[in-house]
Every structure is written in structure tokens, then in C-alpha cells.
Motif scaffolding. Structure first.
Motif, PDB file in Angstrom:
ATOM      1  N   GLU A 156       0.844  -1.208   0.000  1.00  0.00           N
ATOM      2  CA  GLU A 156       0.000   0.000   0.000  1.00  0.00           C
ATOM      3  C   GLU A 156       0.874   1.251   0.000  1.00  0.00           C
ATOM      4  O   GLU A 156       0.615   2.213  -0.734  1.00  0.00           O
ATOM      5  CB  GLU A 156      -0.905  -0.002   1.232  1.00  0.00           C
ATOM      6  CG  GLU A 156      -1.800   1.238   1.317  1.00  0.00           C
ATOM      7  CD  GLU A 156      -2.568   1.322   2.642  1.00  0.00           C
ATOM      8  OE1 GLU A 156      -2.564   0.331   3.396  1.00  0.00           O
ATOM      9  OE2 GLU A 156      -3.149   2.386   2.900  1.00  0.00           O
ATOM     10  N   ALA A 157       1.930   1.213   0.809  1.00  0.00           N
ATOM     11  CA  ALA A 157       2.848   2.359   0.857  1.00  0.00           C
ATOM     12  C   ALA A 157       3.552   2.548  -0.487  1.00  0.00           C
ATOM     13  O   ALA A 157       3.704   3.672  -0.981  1.00  0.00           O
ATOM     14  CB  ALA A 157       3.864   2.164   1.976  1.00  0.00           C
ATOM     15  N   ALA A 158       3.985   1.426  -1.071  1.00  0.00           N
ATOM     16  CA  ALA A 158       4.689   1.511  -2.359  1.00  0.00           C
ATOM     17  C   ALA A 158       3.782   2.116  -3.430  1.00  0.00           C
ATOM     18  O   ALA A 158       4.204   2.956  -4.235  1.00  0.00           O
ATOM     19  CB  ALA A 158       5.156   0.120  -2.774  1.00  0.00           C
ATOM     20  N   LYS A 159       2.536   1.687  -3.437  1.00  0.00           N
ATOM     21  CA  LYS A 159       1.583   2.212  -4.421  1.00  0.00           C
ATOM     22  C   LYS A 159       1.336   3.699  -4.189  1.00  0.00           C
ATOM     23  O   LYS A 159       1.247   4.486  -5.137  1.00  0.00           O
ATOM     24  CB  LYS A 159       0.270   1.435  -4.331  1.00  0.00           C
ATOM     25  CG  LYS A 159      -0.766   1.857  -5.361  1.00  0.00           C
ATOM     26  CD  LYS A 159      -2.024   0.998  -5.253  1.00  0.00           C
ATOM     27  CE  LYS A 159      -3.061   1.425  -6.293  1.00  0.00           C
ATOM     28  NZ  LYS A 159      -4.301   0.597  -6.175  1.00  0.00           N
ATOM     29  N   GLU A 160       1.252   4.067  -2.925  1.00  0.00           N
ATOM     30  CA  GLU A 160       0.982   5.465  -2.592  1.00  0.00           C
ATOM     31  C   GLU A 160       2.132   6.365  -3.027  1.00  0.00           C
ATOM     32  O   GLU A 160       1.914   7.480  -3.502  1.00  0.00           O
ATOM     33  CB  GLU A 160       0.740   5.594  -1.090  1.00  0.00           C
ATOM     34  CG  GLU A 160       0.274   6.969  -0.646  1.00  0.00           C
ATOM     35  CD  GLU A 160      -0.164   6.952   0.810  1.00  0.00           C
ATOM     36  OE1 GLU A 160      -1.071   6.176   1.160  1.00  0.00           O
ATOM     37  OE2 GLU A 160       0.424   7.701   1.613  1.00  0.00           O
ATOM     38  N   THR A 161       3.375   5.895  -2.854  1.00  0.00           N
ATOM     39  CA  THR A 161       4.515   6.722  -3.258  1.00  0.00           C
ATOM     40  C   THR A 161       4.653   6.755  -4.784  1.00  0.00           C
ATOM     41  O   THR A 161       5.140   7.734  -5.345  1.00  0.00           O
ATOM     42  CB  THR A 161       5.823   6.186  -2.665  1.00  0.00           C
ATOM     43  OG1 THR A 161       6.095   4.882  -3.196  1.00  0.00           O
ATOM     44  CG2 THR A 161       5.755   6.103  -1.154  1.00  0.00           C
ATOM     45  N   GLY A 162       4.258   5.666  -5.434  1.00  0.00           N
ATOM     46  CA  GLY A 162       4.327   5.618  -6.892  1.00  0.00           C
ATOM     47  C   GLY A 162       5.725   5.491  -7.441  1.00  0.00           C
ATOM     48  O   GLY A 162       5.927   5.603  -8.655  1.00  0.00           O
ATOM     49  N   SER A 163       6.700   5.244  -6.590  1.00  0.00           N
ATOM     50  CA  SER A 163       8.087   5.225  -7.059  1.00  0.00           C
ATOM     51  C   SER A 163       8.902   4.139  -6.380  1.00  0.00           C
ATOM     52  O   SER A 163      10.128   4.226  -6.321  1.00  0.00           O
ATOM     53  CB  SER A 163       8.731   6.589  -6.786  1.00  0.00           C
ATOM     54  OG  SER A 163       8.642   6.904  -5.394  1.00  0.00           O
ATOM     55  N   MET A 164       8.235   3.117  -5.858  1.00  0.00           N
ATOM     56  CA  MET A 164       8.952   2.098  -5.092  1.00  0.00           C
ATOM     57  C   MET A 164       8.395   0.728  -5.456  1.00  0.00           C
ATOM     58  O   MET A 164       7.189   0.493  -5.404  1.00  0.00           O
ATOM     59  CB  MET A 164       8.770   2.382  -3.591  1.00  0.00           C
ATOM     60  CG  MET A 164       9.660   1.580  -2.685  1.00  0.00           C
ATOM     61  SD  MET A 164       9.694   2.238  -0.986  1.00  0.00           S
ATOM     62  CE  MET A 164       8.001   1.994  -0.458  1.00  0.00           C
ATOM     63  N   THR A 165       9.280  -0.182  -5.823  1.00  0.00           N
ATOM     64  CA  THR A 165       8.899  -1.567  -6.093  1.00  0.00           C
ATOM     65  C   THR A 165       9.425  -2.441  -4.967  1.00  0.00           C
ATOM     66  O   THR A 165      10.622  -2.431  -4.671  1.00  0.00           O
ATOM     67  CB  THR A 165       9.499  -2.042  -7.428  1.00  0.00           C
ATOM     68  OG1 THR A 165       9.040  -1.181  -8.468  1.00  0.00           O
ATOM     69  CG2 THR A 165       9.064  -3.471  -7.722  1.00  0.00           C
ATOM     70  N   VAL A 166       8.530  -3.177  -4.330  1.00  0.00           N
ATOM     71  CA  VAL A 166       8.928  -3.987  -3.173  1.00  0.00           C
ATOM     72  C   VAL A 166       8.595  -5.448  -3.420  1.00  0.00           C
ATOM     73  O   VAL A 166       7.474  -5.791  -3.801  1.00  0.00           O
ATOM     74  CB  VAL A 166       8.212  -3.527  -1.884  1.00  0.00           C
ATOM     75  CG1 VAL A 166       8.748  -4.317  -0.676  1.00  0.00           C
ATOM     76  CG2 VAL A 166       8.397  -2.027  -1.659  1.00  0.00           C
ATOM     77  N   THR A 167       9.575  -6.291  -3.183  1.00  0.00           N
ATOM     78  CA  THR A 167       9.388  -7.747  -3.244  1.00  0.00           C
ATOM     79  C   THR A 167       9.526  -8.314  -1.836  1.00  0.00           C
ATOM     80  O   THR A 167      10.509  -8.035  -1.147  1.00  0.00           O
ATOM     81  CB  THR A 167      10.456  -8.391  -4.147  1.00  0.00           C
ATOM     82  OG1 THR A 167      10.354  -7.842  -5.462  1.00  0.00           O
ATOM     83  CG2 THR A 167      10.278  -9.902  -4.189  1.00  0.00           C
ATOM     84  N   THR A 168       8.525  -9.061  -1.382  1.00  0.00           N
ATOM     85  CA  THR A 168       8.640  -9.746  -0.093  1.00  0.00           C
ATOM     86  C   THR A 168       9.183 -11.143  -0.328  1.00  0.00           C
ATOM     87  O   THR A 168       8.655 -11.894  -1.152  1.00  0.00           O
ATOM     88  CB  THR A 168       7.273  -9.824   0.613  1.00  0.00           C
ATOM     89  OG1 THR A 168       6.859  -8.497   0.954  1.00  0.00           O
ATOM     90  CG2 THR A 168       7.364 -10.652   1.890  1.00  0.00           C
ATOM     91  N   ASP A 169      10.254 -11.483   0.375  1.00  0.00           N
ATOM     92  CA  ASP A 169      10.909 -12.770   0.191  1.00  0.00           C
ATOM     93  C   ASP A 169      11.541 -13.163   1.523  1.00  0.00           C
ATOM     94  O   ASP A 169      11.823 -12.298   2.362  1.00  0.00           O
ATOM     95  CB  ASP A 169      11.977 -12.663  -0.914  1.00  0.00           C
ATOM     96  CG  ASP A 169      12.389 -14.019  -1.456  1.00  0.00           C
ATOM     97  OD1 ASP A 169      11.812 -15.043  -1.037  1.00  0.00           O
ATOM     98  OD2 ASP A 169      13.303 -14.056  -2.313  1.00  0.00           O
TER      99      ASP A 169
END
Length: 367
Positions: free
Chosen positions: A88-101
């Protein structure tokens, strides 16, 4: 668990009885710092920043970020929901790609290997929830030395091994939430007992000491009966709750569960003894474990924190440290829909007061 506990109900009376003890056993004895009785908060200066800093980090202000989120383990509801908040935070910033691993079991060696591999492959930021605060520190320091931004949440590392840590709750905040909720359910002059892990477990001991201080200040007529140990064991937790019910009878109006195991086990004991509405169970527990009792109108609430909000705040903090808008010396952090969050303990961002889950909203959470 319910079937097993049902089978054990008949044998529970044979277990060792809960021994009467002096008031407020189970605390660590250290001074308490009780919060105000009302909802007012007096800001406390966080002290000098003690987090780490990346070495030779490139200018990332406003640029796309490639981030990996490595929780204690993947595939469980708790960290699925923190990942949801991070996305949700990544989408809100519009400039961050996050992978959970990460590992599929809470294993520190495997977690270190995951982090090491992502340092080698190259990322701009690492979010983590540590399986071991000391063991994870060296690999996080290697990440900082490689110029990678590092932010923790849920479970911290040594302070200088990361830049910031999003702290879901402080001990005096947990104490206030538990006792305020208990008093609201059983009344100000009712009797209650505590089921904890062991008297030497640091977290639970601190919470009990903080509860003692807060009770003396804000709920002085509550009558504490005793604390019993259950070692975070399902069967022992149930048996100890059963023993309290047998021992105190009508005098017992509430049970405080200090662990995510003790709280649902105490609820099960209350339900099996047909004491729903007569004995309240208030405690720390995962919403999924308490849904049968809350949706069934036996128990009113459970206390924890919003794991979605925890991940959301951590994700925004990562963007902010990369942009340089969250920096050493700051005393608050603008966390989007959560508003301004307080900086505490030198380099921690406090999520806020614990969340009370009730029948009105518990089904909105899956962990």
C-alpha cells in the motif's frame, strides 16, 4: 486445538493448582512509566539518534527504488498482512517496487542468507523483521556499508545495524491498552488474574510491571488475584485458566492473557465452563485465534496492533530515508494516512497505541 482441549478438560483438575501469591507477581521489578489515564500523550524527546547510516549511498531522492522486504518468515498471515501494508505504501509513493521474500520458517541463518543474496544481487533498500537482533546485525551492517538503506519493523536489530525501526508498541502502551479494556469489560472494582509465559520472560515481565504501575495510577480499585505461568504452551495455558476458574469461582471476573497462546486458551476454558459473559478474557492474541470466541459472543475483544499499518509505516519510512526527508534528529515522521508518528528511543518510529479488535472489525483482518 479445541478437540484436544476438550479431552484435557477432564484431566485439568489434576494439574498443579495455581498458587496464591503476593500482589502483582511476575513483573521485572524495574520502575514503571505509566501513561496518562486519559488519551493524552506528553511527547518525550527521543534522545540522540543511535541508528546507522549507509556508506556512499547514491542520491535516491525522488528516484525509483528497488526494495526487498525480508520478514521473519513468509507464508503466514501476520507477515502477509505487513506485506499488504508495505505494498500500500509503495503504491501510494508511486516510485517504489517492493518484493517480499524470505525463509518459510523463523530461522535466523536462512534469513541472513536471504539478506546476503539480495546485497549481492543489488537493491536500494532492505526492510526486515529480525529473527535474532544480534545475529542479524552483521549482515545488515554489510548492507549499510554497500550503500543500501535499511529499515526494520516488528522485531528490531542492534540499533547501529539499521537506520530506523518502526516499533509497534511500547510496554507502557501495551499495559494501558490491556488494563483500560479489562476495566471497561469487568468494572473498576472487579477481581482478575494473569496467565503469563514465565516470570523471567522479559517482554511479559515488563508489561506486568507496567500494568501494576498503571493500575495503581488509573484503576486503583481493580483487585489483582495472582499471576500463573503457562510457558506459552496451549495445554498448560488452558489448565492454568481452568485452575483459576476452579479456585476463585464467582470472585474471578477477568483473565489477562499475556501471550498469543494464553489468551485463546483462557477463552476456551471460559467457553467450556459456560462462563461467557461472566468471566472476561482480555489479552494479546492474533485476531484469527480469537475470532471463534469473539464472533460467538463469548469474548469481547483482543489486543494487538494493526499489522497492515505496521507494514504501511515501514514502507513509507523506507521511501523517506531514501529521499532524506527522514533523518537523524527528527522527532516525528509524517506517515501518510496514519498522520504524524512520534520518534522514540533515539531511532524508533512509534506506530501508536495498540489496537483493540472487536466483533465490529475483527473479520477484516486475516492473521
Amino acid at each position: 486445538m479445541r478437540t484436544l482441549l476438550a479431552l484435557l478438560l477432564g484431566t485439568s483438575l489434576l494439574s498443579a493448582p495455581a498458587m496464591a501469591q503476593s500482589a502483582w507477581t511476575g513483573g521485572d521489578g524495574a520502575p514503571a512509566n505509566p501513561l496518562a489515564c486519559d488519551a493524552s500523550v506528553t511527547p518525550v524527546p527521543p534522545g540522540e539518534y543511535n541508528g546507522g547510516s549507509p556508506t556512499g549511498a547514491p542520491d535516491r531522492k525522488g528516484k525509483p527504488l528497488k526494495v526487498v522486504d525480508i520478514p521473519k518468515l513468509v507464508g503466514v498471515g501476520y507477515f502477509n498482512s505487513t506485506s499488504q501494508g508495505i505494498q500500500e505504501a509503495a503504491k501510494e509513493t508511486g516510485s517504489m517496487t517492493v518484493t517480499t521474500d524470505g525463509p518459510t520458517k523463523a530461522n535466523i541463518d536462512e534469513q541472513i542468507t536471504f539478506i546476503d543474496n539480495y546485497i549481492t544481487s543489488g537493491v536500494d533498500g532492505i526492510l526486515f523483521a529480525a529473527n535474532d537482533p544480534v545475529a542479524i546485525a552483521p549482515v545488515l551492517k554489510r548492507a549499510l556499508e554497500a550503500g543500501i538503506n535499511v529499515v526494520g519493523y516488528d522485531a528490531d536489530a542492534e540499533a547501529d545495524a539499521r537506520q530506523w525501526f518502526v516499533n509497534q508498541a511500547q510496554p507502557n502502551g501495551v499495559a494501558k491498552a490491556l488494563l483500560d479494556q479489562l476495566a471497561s469489560e469487568v468494572g473498576e472494582d472487579a477481581s482478575f488474574a494473569i496467565v503469563t509465559s514465565t516470570f523471567t520472560t522479559p517482554n511479559q515481565s515488563r508489561w506486568i510491571s507496567e500494568m501494576q504501575g498503571y493500575a495503581e495510577k488509573c484503576h486503583p480499585k481493580l483487585k489483582f488475584l495472582e499471576t500463573v505461568e503457562a510457558q506459552e504452551d496451549n495445554i498448560l495455558s488452558f489448565n492454568q485458566a481452568q485452575t483459576l476458574i476452579n479456585k476463585y469461582g464467582d470472585e474471578l471476573k477477568g483473565i489477562l492473557g499475556m501471550t498469543s497462546v494464553a489468551t485463546p486458551a483462557a477463552a476456551e476454558a471460559v467457553q467450556q465452563n459456560k462462563l461467557c459473559g461472566k468471566v472476561s478474557v482480555v489479552g494479546l492474541a492474533l485476531p484469527n485465534a480469537m475470532k471463534p470466541y469473539i464472533n460467538g459472543d463469548c469474548i469481547k475483544s483482543t489486543v494487538l496492533w494493526s499489522t497492515v499499518d505496521l507494514g504501511y509505516a515501514a514502507g513509507l519510512a523506507m521511501r523517506a530515508v531514501a529521499d532524506g526527508t527522514l533523518k537523524p534528529g527528527d522527532t516525528s515522521f509524517k506517515a501518510g494516512r496514519l498522520g504524524d508518528l512520534q520518534v522514540v528511543n533515539q531511532s524508533q518510529i512509534l506506530l501508536g497505541a495498540p489496537k483493540i479488535f472487536t466483533k465490529a472489525d475483527i473479520n477484516n483482518f486475516d492473521f
